[in-house]
Design a protein around this motif. Structure first.
Motif, PDB file in Angstrom:
ATOM      1  N   LEU A 200      23.686  45.345  59.473  1.00  0.00           N
ATOM      2  CA  LEU A 200      23.722  45.204  60.928  1.00  0.00           C
ATOM      3  C   LEU A 200      24.515  43.972  61.337  1.00  0.00           C
ATOM      4  CD1 LEU A 200      20.035  46.164  61.765  1.00  0.00           C
ATOM      5  CD2 LEU A 200      22.060  47.345  62.646  1.00  0.00           C
ATOM      6  N   LYS A 201      24.261  42.869  60.664  1.00  0.00           N
ATOM      7  CA  LYS A 201      24.969  41.627  60.976  1.00  0.00           C
ATOM      8  C   LYS A 201      26.473  41.808  60.838  1.00  0.00           C
ATOM      9  CE  LYS A 201      25.289  36.741  59.675  1.00  0.00           C
ATOM     10  NZ  LYS A 201      24.790  35.681  58.742  1.00  0.00           N
ATOM     11  N   GLU A 202      26.888  42.550  59.818  1.00  0.00           N
ATOM     12  CA  GLU A 202      28.307  42.798  59.582  1.00  0.00           C
ATOM     13  C   GLU A 202      28.846  43.950  60.431  1.00  0.00           C
ATOM     14  OE1 GLU A 202      30.235  40.912  57.623  1.00  0.00           O
ATOM     15  OE2 GLU A 202      28.500  39.619  57.190  1.00  0.00           O
ATOM     16  N   ARG A 203      27.979  44.524  61.259  1.00  0.00           N
ATOM     17  CA  ARG A 203      28.337  45.634  62.164  1.00  0.00           C
ATOM     18  C   ARG A 203      28.961  46.798  61.392  1.00  0.00           C
ATOM     19  NH1 ARG A 203      27.202  44.024  67.206  1.00  0.00           N
ATOM     20  NH2 ARG A 203      28.058  45.963  68.039  1.00  0.00           N
ATOM     21  N   MET A 204      28.309  47.166  60.314  1.00  0.00           N
ATOM     22  CA  MET A 204      28.818  48.235  59.461  1.00  0.00           C
ATOM     23  C   MET A 204      28.181  49.595  59.749  1.00  0.00           C
ATOM     24  SD  MET A 204      29.288  46.115  55.882  1.00  0.00           S
ATOM     25  CE  MET A 204      30.223  47.383  55.034  1.00  0.00           C
ATOM     26  N   TYR A 205      27.092  49.603  60.527  1.00  0.00           N
ATOM     27  CA  TYR A 205      26.471  50.873  60.879  1.00  0.00           C
ATOM     28  C   TYR A 205      27.200  51.519  62.051  1.00  0.00           C
ATOM     29  CZ  TYR A 205      22.297  49.999  58.012  1.00  0.00           C
ATOM     30  OH  TYR A 205      21.436  49.788  56.967  1.00  0.00           O
ATOM     31  N   ASP A 206      27.173  52.852  62.052  1.00  0.00           N
ATOM     32  CA  ASP A 206      27.744  53.625  63.147  1.00  0.00           C
ATOM     33  C   ASP A 206      26.665  54.315  63.972  1.00  0.00           C
ATOM     34  OD1 ASP A 206      30.814  53.639  62.406  1.00  0.00           O
ATOM     35  OD2 ASP A 206      29.691  53.958  60.546  1.00  0.00           O
ATOM     36  N   PHE A 207      25.578  54.717  63.318  1.00  0.00           N
ATOM     37  CA  PHE A 207      24.520  55.486  63.958  1.00  0.00           C
ATOM     38  C   PHE A 207      23.160  55.032  63.421  1.00  0.00           C
ATOM     39  CE2 PHE A 207      28.128  58.494  63.172  1.00  0.00           C
ATOM     40  CZ  PHE A 207      28.559  58.636  64.484  1.00  0.00           C
ATOM     41  N   ALA A 208      22.106  55.536  64.058  1.00  0.00           N
ATOM     42  CA  ALA A 208      20.741  55.333  63.567  1.00  0.00           C
ATOM     43  C   ALA A 208      19.961  56.616  63.800  1.00  0.00           C
ATOM     44  CB  ALA A 208      20.065  54.168  64.281  1.00  0.00           C
ATOM     45  N   ALA A 209      18.999  56.901  62.924  1.00  0.00           N
ATOM     46  CA  ALA A 209      18.206  58.125  63.045  1.00  0.00           C
ATOM     47  C   ALA A 209      16.841  57.915  62.405  1.00  0.00           C
ATOM     48  CB  ALA A 209      18.941  59.306  62.401  1.00  0.00           C
ATOM     49  N   THR A 210      15.944  58.870  62.618  1.00  0.00           N
ATOM     50  CA  THR A 210      14.549  58.671  62.206  1.00  0.00           C
ATOM     51  C   THR A 210      14.288  59.020  60.746  1.00  0.00           C
ATOM     52  OG1 THR A 210      13.750  60.903  62.769  1.00  0.00           O
ATOM     53  CG2 THR A 210      13.810  59.258  64.557  1.00  0.00           C
ATOM     54  N   HIS A 217       5.383  58.542  59.112  1.00  0.00           N
ATOM     55  CA  HIS A 217       6.644  58.055  59.674  1.00  0.00           C
ATOM     56  C   HIS A 217       6.515  57.860  61.183  1.00  0.00           C
ATOM     57  CE1 HIS A 217       9.351  59.634  56.150  1.00  0.00           C
ATOM     58  NE2 HIS A 217       8.745  58.493  55.861  1.00  0.00           N
ATOM     59  N   ILE A 218       5.896  58.813  61.844  1.00  0.00           N
ATOM     60  CA  ILE A 218       5.719  58.692  63.289  1.00  0.00           C
ATOM     61  C   ILE A 218       4.882  57.456  63.617  1.00  0.00           C
ATOM     62  CG2 ILE A 218       4.729  59.756  65.346  1.00  0.00           C
ATOM     63  CD1 ILE A 218       7.308  61.120  64.301  1.00  0.00           C
ATOM     64  N   LYS A 219       3.800  57.257  62.902  1.00  0.00           N
ATOM     65  CA  LYS A 219       2.937  56.095  63.145  1.00  0.00           C
ATOM     66  C   LYS A 219       3.695  54.791  62.974  1.00  0.00           C
ATOM     67  CE  LYS A 219      -1.469  54.031  61.709  1.00  0.00           C
ATOM     68  NZ  LYS A 219      -2.633  54.141  60.785  1.00  0.00           N
ATOM     69  N   ALA A 220       4.620  54.748  62.032  1.00  0.00           N
ATOM     70  CA  ALA A 220       5.358  53.516  61.734  1.00  0.00           C
ATOM     71  C   ALA A 220       6.272  53.081  62.874  1.00  0.00           C
ATOM     72  CB  ALA A 220       6.157  53.682  60.446  1.00  0.00           C
ATOM     73  N   PHE A 221       6.553  53.962  63.823  1.00  0.00           N
ATOM     74  CA  PHE A 221       7.327  53.545  64.992  1.00  0.00           C
ATOM     75  C   PHE A 221       6.536  52.572  65.870  1.00  0.00           C
ATOM     76  CE2 PHE A 221      10.186  56.778  63.685  1.00  0.00           C
ATOM     77  CZ  PHE A 221      11.409  56.434  64.234  1.00  0.00           C
ATOM     78  N   GLY A 222       5.244  52.455  65.612  1.00  0.00           N
ATOM     79  CA  GLY A 222       4.421  51.467  66.295  1.00  0.00           C
ATOM     80  C   GLY A 222       4.402  50.121  65.601  1.00  0.00           C
ATOM     81  N   MET A 223       5.166  49.973  64.495  1.00  0.00           N
ATOM     82  CA  MET A 223       5.268  48.693  63.798  1.00  0.00           C
ATOM     83  C   MET A 223       6.297  47.801  64.474  1.00  0.00           C
ATOM     84  SD  MET A 223       5.334  50.139  59.855  1.00  0.00           S
ATOM     85  CE  MET A 223       5.564  48.506  59.136  1.00  0.00           C
ATOM     86  N   LYS A 224       6.148  46.491  64.283  1.00  0.00           N
ATOM     87  CA  LYS A 224       7.167  45.567  64.753  1.00  0.00           C
ATOM     88  C   LYS A 224       8.368  45.607  63.818  1.00  0.00           C
ATOM     89  CE  LYS A 224       4.273  42.161  67.123  1.00  0.00           C
ATOM     90  NZ  LYS A 224       3.921  40.717  67.222  1.00  0.00           N
ATOM     91  N   VAL A 225       9.551  45.417  64.395  1.00  0.00           N
ATOM     92  CA  VAL A 225      10.719  45.281  63.540  1.00  0.00           C
ATOM     93  C   VAL A 225      10.602  43.977  62.768  1.00  0.00           C
ATOM     94  CG1 VAL A 225      12.222  46.686  64.998  1.00  0.00           C
ATOM     95  CG2 VAL A 225      12.090  44.214  65.377  1.00  0.00           C
ATOM     96  N   ALA A 226      11.205  43.944  61.586  1.00  0.00           N
ATOM     97  CA  ALA A 226      11.050  42.796  60.686  1.00  0.00           C
ATOM     98  C   ALA A 226      12.392  42.148  60.363  1.00  0.00           C
ATOM     99  CB  ALA A 226      10.366  43.245  59.398  1.00  0.00           C
ATOM    100  N   ILE A 227      13.398  42.424  61.184  1.00  0.00           N
ATOM    101  CA  ILE A 227      14.747  41.931  60.907  1.00  0.00           C
ATOM    102  C   ILE A 227      15.276  41.168  62.120  1.00  0.00           C
ATOM    103  CG2 ILE A 227      15.272  43.776  59.261  1.00  0.00           C
ATOM    104  CD1 ILE A 227      16.789  45.200  61.484  1.00  0.00           C
ATOM    105  N   LYS A 228      16.309  40.378  61.895  1.00  0.00           N
ATOM    106  CA  LYS A 228      16.879  39.552  62.958  1.00  0.00           C
ATOM    107  C   LYS A 228      17.792  40.329  63.897  1.00  0.00           C
ATOM    108  CE  LYS A 228      16.897  35.282  60.208  1.00  0.00           C
ATOM    109  NZ  LYS A 228      17.763  34.226  59.592  1.00  0.00           N
ATOM    110  N   ASN A 229      18.562  41.251  63.334  1.00  0.00           N
ATOM    111  CA  ASN A 229      19.641  41.880  64.102  1.00  0.00           C
ATOM    112  C   ASN A 229      19.229  43.206  64.737  1.00  0.00           C
ATOM    113  OD1 ASN A 229      22.109  40.057  63.520  1.00  0.00           O
ATOM    114  ND2 ASN A 229      21.154  40.329  61.518  1.00  0.00           N
ATOM    115  N   HIS A 230      17.986  43.269  65.177  1.00  0.00           N
ATOM    116  CA  HIS A 230      17.454  44.514  65.730  1.00  0.00           C
ATOM    117  C   HIS A 230      18.066  44.868  67.080  1.00  0.00           C
ATOM    118  CE1 HIS A 230      14.971  42.153  68.513  1.00  0.00           C
ATOM    119  NE2 HIS A 230      14.649  41.391  67.470  1.00  0.00           N
ATOM    120  N   ASN A 231      18.721  43.914  67.747  1.00  0.00           N
ATOM    121  CA  ASN A 231      19.293  44.206  69.065  1.00  0.00           C
ATOM    122  C   ASN A 231      20.407  45.241  68.999  1.00  0.00           C
ATOM    123  OD1 ASN A 231      17.580  42.406  70.339  1.00  0.00           O
ATOM    124  ND2 ASN A 231      19.029  40.703  70.265  1.00  0.00           N
TER     125      ASN A 231
END
Length: 244
Positions: A200-210, A217-231
C-alpha cells in the motif's frame, strides 16, 4: 509486529456504500466457500450490509482440489439465479473464477476461453506453498491472449515477503494487484499485514476485494485495521467500479 493499539477504524467503516466486490466464494457447493443455499443467502445479505451493491463471485478452479469446469460453474450460477432471483438481481450477481496458476494452467488457457470478471480481466492466484516454476511464462501467455491479469492477494504469498523485488517484477509484466481486505486487520497474520502495508505504501495495489468464504470472514469486517496505510482502501474500492 503490527500494532493494534493506535487508534484505527474498523474495516467495515472503510467500505464506501455501493462498492463492487469481485472476489468471493458465495456460490454454494463448488469449493471451500458457501456449502448450502442458506450460506449463499447469508453471505450475499452480509456483503450488502457491509456496503457492497454488486457482487462478482469467483469459485476456485484448482485442479485435484476444486477441479471445477467452466460449465459446472456456469450451471451452478444459473441454478442459484433461479433459486434466488430477487437477491441475485439486487446485487447484479455475476460469476467468474479464481484460477490457480499451476503446471496444468497453460493447457486450460490454450483449450478454452476463461471465465472473466468483465471483458478481458481474469482473476488468478498461486499456491501458498510456492510459485509455479513457469510463472512468468504463464503471465506472458495470458497477456499474449489478450487477458488483463488480476493477481489475487499478493500479500499472502509468504515466499515473496523477503524478496520485494519480485512484486516489482510482477507489476512490470502487467499484473494488477488485488488486496484481500481482511489482510489489513491481521486476520492472516502479522507478516501478511506488514506486506500489505508495504505494498500500500508503495501504491502497488490496483483493487481490493473481500475473498469472502464464510461467516468468520464476515465477522472479521468488525475488526480494527492493523496497518498504517489503510486510507488507501476506499480509493482501491472506488477503482473496483471498472467491474460494474
Amino acid at each position: 509486529m503490527i500494532s493494534f493499539f493506535s487508534k484505527k477504524p474498523l474495516l467495515k467503516e472503510l467500505i464506501p456504500q455501493e462498492s463492487v466486490d469481485f472476489h468471493s466464494h458465495i456460490l454454494y457447493g463448488l469449493d471451500d466457500g458457501a456449502k448450502t443455499k442458506e450460506d449463499t443467502v447469508f453471505l450475499i445479505d452480509s456483503l450488502k450490509e457491509i456496503g457492497f451493491s454488486k457482487l462478482i463471485t469467483t469459485p476456485h478452479t484448482t485442479p485435484m482440489v476444486w477441479d471445477n469446469t467452466k460449465e459446472a460453474i456456469l450451471s451452478q450460477y444459473e441454478k442459484i439465479k433461479t433459486e434466488l432471483p430477487e437477491l441475485s438481481a439486487d446485487v447484479g450477481l455475476h460469476t467468474a473464477s479464481e484460477y490457480l496458476m499451476d503446471e496444468s494452467f497453460l493447457q486450460r488457457l490454450n483449450e478454452e476461453r476463461l471465465l472473466t470478471l468483465k471483458e478481458d480481466y481474469v482473476l488468478v492466484e498461486m499456491s501458498y506453498i510456492n510459485p509455479p516454476m513457469e510463472l512468468f511464462d504463464i503471465l506472458f501467455q495470458l497477456a499474449n491472449k489478450g487477458y488483463r491479469i488480476v493477481l489475487a492477494h499478493p500479500e499472502r504469498y509468504n515466499f515473496y515477503h523477503n524478496d520485494f523485488n519480485v512484486y516489482k517484477r510482477l507489476k512490470e509484466v502487467g499484473c494488477l494487484f488485488q488486496l484481500n481486505l481482511l489482510s489489513s486487520t491481521g486476520y492472516y497474520g502479522d507478516s501478511v499485514a506488514q506486506t500489505a502495508d508495504k505494498l500500500l505504501k508503495e501504491r502497488m495495489y490496483d483493487f481490493a476485494a473481500t475473498d469472502a468464504h464464510h461467516a468468520k470472514h464476515i465477522k472479521a469486517f468488525g475488526m480494527k485495521v492493523a496497518i498504517k496505510n489503510h486510507n488507501q482502501i476506499p480509493e482501491l474500492l472506488e477503482n473496483n467500479s471498472v467491474f460494474k
